[in-house]
Write a protein that holds these residues in place. Sequence first.
Motif, PDB file in Angstrom:
ATOM      1  N   THR A 121     -25.579  23.105  -4.636  1.00 49.56           N
ATOM      2  CA  THR A 121     -25.963  23.758  -5.882  1.00 49.56           C
ATOM      3  C   THR A 121     -24.830  23.578  -6.877  1.00 49.56           C
ATOM      4  OG1 THR A 121     -27.325  25.389  -4.718  1.00 49.56           O
ATOM      5  CG2 THR A 121     -26.580  25.953  -6.947  1.00 49.56           C
ATOM      6  N   PRO A 122     -25.083  23.058  -8.074  1.00 50.14           N
ATOM      7  CA  PRO A 122     -24.002  22.839  -9.039  1.00 50.14           C
ATOM      8  C   PRO A 122     -23.447  24.164  -9.557  1.00 50.14           C
ATOM      9  CG  PRO A 122     -26.119  22.359 -10.042  1.00 50.14           C
ATOM     10  CD  PRO A 122     -26.397  22.609  -8.591  1.00 50.14           C
ATOM     11  N   PRO A 123     -22.224  24.158 -10.095  1.00 52.40           N
ATOM     12  CA  PRO A 123     -21.616  25.396 -10.595  1.00 52.40           C
ATOM     13  C   PRO A 123     -22.473  26.113 -11.639  1.00 52.40           C
ATOM     14  CG  PRO A 123     -19.980  23.650 -10.468  1.00 52.40           C
ATOM     15  CD  PRO A 123     -21.306  23.006 -10.201  1.00 52.40           C
ATOM     16  N   GLU A 124     -23.066  25.366 -12.551  1.00 54.34           N
ATOM     17  CA  GLU A 124     -23.959  25.947 -13.552  1.00 54.34           C
ATOM     18  C   GLU A 124     -25.394  25.742 -13.074  1.00 54.34           C
ATOM     19  OE1 GLU A 124     -22.946  27.634 -16.193  1.00 54.34           O
ATOM     20  OE2 GLU A 124     -20.840  27.285 -15.646  1.00 54.34           O
ATOM     21  N   HIS A 125     -26.080  26.845 -12.761  1.00 55.92           N
ATOM     22  CA  HIS A 125     -27.416  26.711 -12.196  1.00 55.92           C
ATOM     23  C   HIS A 125     -28.290  27.906 -12.563  1.00 55.92           C
ATOM     24  CE1 HIS A 125     -25.015  28.912  -9.149  1.00 55.92           C
ATOM     25  NE2 HIS A 125     -26.107  29.654  -9.051  1.00 55.92           N
ATOM     26  N   THR A 126     -29.576  27.710 -12.461  1.00 55.27           N
ATOM     27  CA  THR A 126     -30.539  28.785 -12.667  1.00 55.27           C
ATOM     28  C   THR A 126     -30.579  29.667 -11.409  1.00 55.27           C
ATOM     29  OG1 THR A 126     -32.252  27.213 -11.999  1.00 55.27           O
ATOM     30  CG2 THR A 126     -31.943  27.554 -14.359  1.00 55.27           C
ATOM     31  N   PRO A 127     -31.168  30.874 -11.479  1.00 59.27           N
ATOM     32  CA  PRO A 127     -30.996  31.854 -10.390  1.00 59.27           C
ATOM     33  C   PRO A 127     -31.817  31.626  -9.134  1.00 59.27           C
ATOM     34  CG  PRO A 127     -32.301  32.797 -12.171  1.00 59.27           C
ATOM     35  CD  PRO A 127     -31.801  31.481 -12.674  1.00 59.27           C
ATOM     36  N   VAL A 128     -32.795  30.717  -9.149  1.00 60.32           N
ATOM     37  CA  VAL A 128     -33.680  30.534  -8.000  1.00 60.32           C
ATOM     38  C   VAL A 128     -33.697  29.061  -7.598  1.00 60.32           C
ATOM     39  CG1 VAL A 128     -36.049  30.726  -7.150  1.00 60.32           C
ATOM     40  CG2 VAL A 128     -35.121  32.508  -8.632  1.00 60.32           C
ATOM     41  N   LEU A 129     -33.678  28.808  -6.290  1.00 62.15           N
ATOM     42  CA  LEU A 129     -33.758  27.440  -5.770  1.00 62.15           C
ATOM     43  C   LEU A 129     -34.921  27.341  -4.795  1.00 62.15           C
ATOM     44  CD1 LEU A 129     -32.569  24.584  -5.511  1.00 62.15           C
ATOM     45  CD2 LEU A 129     -31.082  25.452  -3.688  1.00 62.15           C
ATOM     46  N   GLN A 130     -35.771  26.331  -5.003  1.00 59.32           N
ATOM     47  CA  GLN A 130     -36.890  26.074  -4.100  1.00 59.32           C
ATOM     48  C   GLN A 130     -37.198  24.589  -4.118  1.00 59.32           C
ATOM     49  OE1 GLN A 130     -40.589  28.040  -5.064  1.00 59.32           O
ATOM     50  NE2 GLN A 130     -41.585  27.423  -3.170  1.00 59.32           N
TER      51      GLN A 130
END
Length: 321
Positions: A121-130
């Motif tokens: 996951t990159p340092p700058e990311h949105t709050p949900v991963l799917q």
Amino acid sequence: MSSFEADPEVGLSAPAALELLEGAPVALGGPRGFAVTRTLPNRQRRMVGAWCFLDAYGPHDLAGSGGMRVGPHPHTGLQTVTWLLAGEVLHRDSLGHRQEIRPGQLNLMTAGGGISHSEETPPEHTPVLQGVQLWVALPHAARDMPPAFAHHADLPVVDGAGFTATVLMGEFAGATSPARCHTPLVGAELALAASAQATLPLRPDFEYALLALDGAPVIDGVTLKPGPLLYLGSGRTSVAVATGSAFRLLLLRGEPFEERLVMWWNFVARDHDEIVQMRADWSDRTPRFGEVRGYDGAPLPAPALPISRLVPRGRVRFPAG
């Protein structure tokens, strides 16, 4: 590895019975690692066409966590296919590629004779991963080809009878993906609106499987929720899909893969001795797998080999009966 029997002959006169393949929970990177659900290889069935591996993950709330973090590791004899529904993943590989992937885009890495990569996951990311990651077994003629990586930011989208399809790999409903395939196969994300019904066109000489990405579609009378993989088999010209709420579905199709394989850790090979050499080349840091630069962490160590010899297996465990 489980013992799998010889492959049954594929009959085209009648559709095969539906098989619900339950997934196994797996923690990438150890017991406290990133949680995924693995439906291929499965206890009953190892492959769908050349599709030989399927991990689905999320939706994961990344608040207070580091998200995905998979250190540099090797691959041989396969292609990795990364597809996101939410969030971002940063790919680095030993060819020097650094590529962030977002929903609607495709990362396709061809291992060939050997490659290594990391995923995080990159340092700058949105709050949900799917998302999902799949492997495609390379046929004998291509399995030692030079490694390669491709990022496809724009994929074809086609409207069918009651559904919309984004074609990741191969050709479906008249649309063809730019991603390079080495065996006849298809990967497509299908979207249906609420209270919709659709009839998906199928080829009877190919085998099919469906994975619910969200929602709970009804497929030939079977309600499919996220988690299990629904194997449709061969012999079908279409399949009926209906839903109460909107949903997304991953469709996998492939020509039955007749080669017998040894799959161990991150390697796809043809016999035990090849696996032994691949493991040694990774552990000894030979040039075969190159070096991933820029990842803040150590490469993953190869696990210990089993005491008994690894045996090439076919695509199913139990003959049809």
